[in-house]
Design an enzyme around this catalytic site. Structure first.
Site, PDB file in Angstrom:
ATOM      1  CG  HIS A 184      -8.515  21.612   6.953  1.00 29.61           C
ATOM      2  ND1 HIS A 184      -8.152  20.332   7.264  1.00 29.61           N
ATOM      3  CD2 HIS A 184      -7.384  22.336   6.967  1.00 29.61           C
ATOM      4  CE1 HIS A 184      -6.848  20.287   7.442  1.00 29.61           C
ATOM      5  NE2 HIS A 184      -6.354  21.494   7.262  1.00 29.61           N
ATOM      6  NE  ARG A 291      -4.317   2.978   6.625  1.00 33.60           N
ATOM      7  CZ  ARG A 291      -5.515   2.418   6.514  1.00 33.60           C
ATOM      8  NH1 ARG A 291      -6.547   2.910   7.171  1.00 33.60           N
ATOM      9  NH2 ARG A 291      -5.699   1.355   5.730  1.00 33.60           N
ATOM     10  CD  GLU A 426       0.940  -4.310   5.516  1.00 33.84           C
ATOM     11  OE1 GLU A 426      -0.045  -3.771   4.995  1.00 33.84           O
ATOM     12  OE2 GLU A 426       1.736  -3.697   6.243  1.00 33.84           O
ATOM     13  CG  ASP A 450      -0.137  -3.027   1.304  1.00 35.32           C
ATOM     14  OD1 ASP A 450       0.034  -2.604   0.140  1.00 35.32           O
ATOM     15  OD2 ASP A 450      -0.077  -2.304   2.305  1.00 35.32           O
ATOM     16  NE  ARG A 460      -3.230   0.049  -1.022  1.00 34.63           N
ATOM     17  CZ  ARG A 460      -3.019   0.086   0.300  1.00 34.63           C
ATOM     18  NH1 ARG A 460      -2.035  -0.628   0.826  1.00 34.63           N
ATOM     19  NH2 ARG A 460      -3.766   0.806   1.078  1.00 34.63           N
ATOM     20  CB  CYS A 497      -6.634  -3.326  10.251  1.00 40.24           C
ATOM     21  SG  CYS A 497      -4.948  -3.563   9.679  1.00 40.24           S
TER      22      CYS A 497
HETATM   23  C1  PEP Z   1      -3.549  -2.847   4.509  1.00 36.41           C
HETATM   24  O1  PEP Z   1      -2.602  -2.955   3.750  1.00 36.41           O
HETATM   25  O2  PEP Z   1      -4.563  -3.574   4.467  1.00 36.41           O
HETATM   26  C2  PEP Z   1      -3.567  -1.783   5.526  1.00 36.41           C
HETATM   27  C3  PEP Z   1      -4.513  -1.737   6.441  1.00 36.41           C
HETATM   28  O3  PEP Z   1      -2.588  -0.843   5.480  1.00 36.41           O
HETATM   29  P1  PEP Z   1      -2.572   0.399   4.456  1.00 36.41           P
HETATM   30  O4  PEP Z   1      -3.889   0.416   3.740  1.00 36.41           O
HETATM   31  O5  PEP Z   1      -2.334   1.600   5.283  1.00 36.41           O
HETATM   32  O6  PEP Z   1      -1.422   0.044   3.571  1.00 36.41           O
HETATM   33 MG    MG Z   2      -0.751  -1.940   4.153  1.00 37.15          MG
END
Ligand code: PEP
Ligand code: MG
Length: 572
Positions: A184, A291, A426, A450, A460, A497
């Site tokens: 933290h 998120r 995604e 994703d 990933r 995003c």
């Molecule tokens: C993505 O998949 O690009 C995304 C923004 O979601 P996360 O990274 O939370 O899977």
């Molecule tokens: Mg994602």
């Protein structure tokens, strides 16, 4: 004295130079108190619990949202029956309240420290912190940092609540002997922009109060008594750092507009409501992705509707009227939640993840959707569904949202009746039917993290395959192009995003492909803003068209890199 360099773990970026202030508050307190009558010791313990709880409540009232969450977690620990049972067992064995508390919190901390999950391991420090506060309350000692002049705080393992009451203007940097990058203290230091280095072996043996320290939160090095030449170099870097910050601040209010007038919305990604403030400070015009699953992590049961409502409402308030896109639960894949008891899967990224889980657990989904709609009255809410892979996914998710809305309306509960609704693109199937999906949403946000893994069939997080995980691969760019055309054809806007939006090379290509919004981790906002303000849209567009015709990611890189370098030089 000669200069010495210690190496630790970089925990929060930035550079600090100043006198050390050694925090001895974490020195072990009286290890064995004279045990009185067990009934009296139990009463003292209960009184100490009540006093500490009042203290934490008071601190919570003046704290920023992130600190408030930590203090809230400490108050929960304070009420934990497991802690109370252990302390009472110690008292029953004849220990005084202080010793029983010390023993119980050490045992609980040791249990946590032995766990595999790094996040839970770091919680050992929180349990110790609660123990220290209890012992301090029992013995009448004060806790917390009491800085009187600017200093670099040095400690064995800084307790999270120590940092909360501190005067931030005096806190130049933090160095600890223990702790990791997800503690933290590290999280708070990052959100406050205070350089921090943790896990420095032998630190306390070598540092005395008043000694000059240089802390480099980028490399994890700490220089004790820097030599004149080192100090001069550090001063120069500090000067450059201050200038860069001032420039970023001055630019934070400038629009992300190319010299030939193409406007892009720059937004921030957030995990917890507290991140919203960091994004706004750096000039985010919106929150492009919150998120929500992070609210569900690091605990033993899901947050109820009220707790979620409070958290989402806080995020909306902090955004001050800017749009906040809150994504519904994306659990599964690499984000497991132990207390949900999900079965182990052969291929979690292709399994019961995100919406698929929510459809199987309407209790979880409805609770979240109700909390979201209720929070929607406090700002500009947009609801986003993750991992849509078919038209049916979207329709089922919208039906669930409508069910939550109807229930709130029937019960007369205040709520936002019609927030904007969008989906993440995604999964390649969603990209390829984007023209149909676009008719039933208000916006798209492309999740490249994703999308890349599913398009190129590369996990990933796979440590051996990082070179094959290529966001700028033409196959990915072609899918993005398809999605942008589909959205614009239906009169809808489209954002990105995933991490690609915060990477200059990625942002340059996305700009050229016609994306309307880029949402990223807040620290990336200043450099992407500069890039957009420097590149003529028609050049980015021409680059993107050429990239779409490439056969490999290397070819795309070879095309784009020189333009990026030229822009970096031109924009200083
Ligand atoms: C993505 O998949 O690009 C995304 C923004 O979601 P996360 O990274 O939370 O899977
Ligand atoms: Mg994602």
């Amino acid at each position: 004295m000669a200069e010495r360099v210690l190496q630790g773990v970089a925990a929060a970026p930035g550079l600090a130079l100043g006198p050390a202030w050694v925090h001895r508050g974490d020195a072990p307190g009286p290890s064995a108190s004279a045990a009185g009558d067990p009934a009296a010791e139990r009463r003292r313990f209960q009184e100490a619990v009540a006093a500490v709880d009042r203290d934490l409540e008071r601190l919570q009232a003046g704290a920023d949202p992130q600190a408030r969450e930590i203090l809230g977690a400490h108050r929960l620990m304070l009420a934990d029956p497991e802690l109370h049972n252990r302390v009472e067992a110690g008292i029953a064995r004849g220990l005084g309240a202080e010793a029983a508390v010390q023993e119980a919190t050490e045992e609980l901390a040791a249990l946590l420290a032995g766990l595999e999950d790094p996040y839970l391991r770091e919680r050992a420090a929180d349990v110790r912190d609660v123990g220290r506060r209890l012992v301090a309350a029992l013995t009448g000692r004060a806790v917390g940092l009491r800085l009187e002049a600017p200093a670099v705080v040095v400690a064995r393992d800084l307790a999270p609540t120590d940092t909360i009451g501190v005067d931030r203007r005096l806190l130049l940097g933090i160095v600890t002997e223990q702790g990791g990058p997800t503690s933290h203290t590290a999280i708070l230091a990052r959100s406050w922009g205070i350089p921090a280095v943790v896990g420095v072996p032998g630190l306390l043996e070598q540092v005395q109060d008043g000694m000059t320290l240089a802390v480099d939160g980028e490399t994890g090095t700490v220089v004790l008594e820097p030599a004149p030449e080192t100090a001069r170099q550090l001063e120069e870097r500090l000067q450059a750092q201050a200038e860069a910050r001032a420039r970023e601040q001055a630019e934070a209010g400038l629009p992300a507009e190319t010299p030939d007038g193409r406007r892009v919305e720059l937004a921030g990604n957030a995990k917890v409501p507290g991140d919203v403030a960091a994004a706004v400070e750096r000039g985010a015009e919106a929150i492009g992705l919150l998120r929500s699953e992070f609210l569900f992590m690091g605990r033993s049961a899901p947050p109820d509707e009220e707790e979620q409502y409070q958290a989402y409402a806080e995020a909306l308030r902090l955004a001050g009227g800017r749009r906040v896109i809150i994504r519904t639960l994306d659990i599964g894949g690499d984000k497991g939640i132990p207390y949900l008891g999900l079965p182990r899967e052969e291929n979690p990224f292709l399994g019961v993840r995100a919406l698929r889980l929510c459809f199987r657990r309407p209790d979880l989904f409805q609770t979240q959707l109700r909390a979201l709609l209720r929070a929607g009255v406090h700002g500009r809410l947009a609801v986003m569904f993750p991992m849509v892979s078919t038209l049916d996914d979207l329709r089922q998710a919208r039906a669930a949202l409508e069910e939550a809305r109807a229930a709130l309306a029937a019960a007369g509960v205040p709520h936002a009746p019609a927030p904007e609704v969008g989906i993440m693109i995604e999964v390649p199937s969603a990209a390829l039917i984007a023209h149909r999906l676009a008719q039933e949403v208000d916006f798209f946000s492309i999740g490249t993290n994703d999308l890349v893994q599913y398009t190129l069939a590369v996990d990933r997080g796979h440590p051996e395959l990082t070179s094959l995980y290529q966001p700028i691969h033409p196959a990915v760019l072609r899918l993005i192009d398809e999605v942008v055309r589909a959205a614009h054809g239906a009169g809808k806007w489209v954002g990105v995003c995933g991490e690609m939006a915060g990477d200059p090379l990625g942002a340059l290509l996305l700009l050229g492909l016609g994306v309307d919004e880029l949402s990223m981790a807040p620290p990336a906002l200043p450099k992407v803003r500069r890039l957009i303000r420097a590149v003529p849209f028609r050049e980015a567009e021409a680059l993107a068209r050429q990239a779409l015709a490439c056969g490999t990611a290397e070819e795309v890189e070879t095309l784009a890199r020189p333009m990026l370098e030229r822009l970096a030089v031109e924009s200083g």
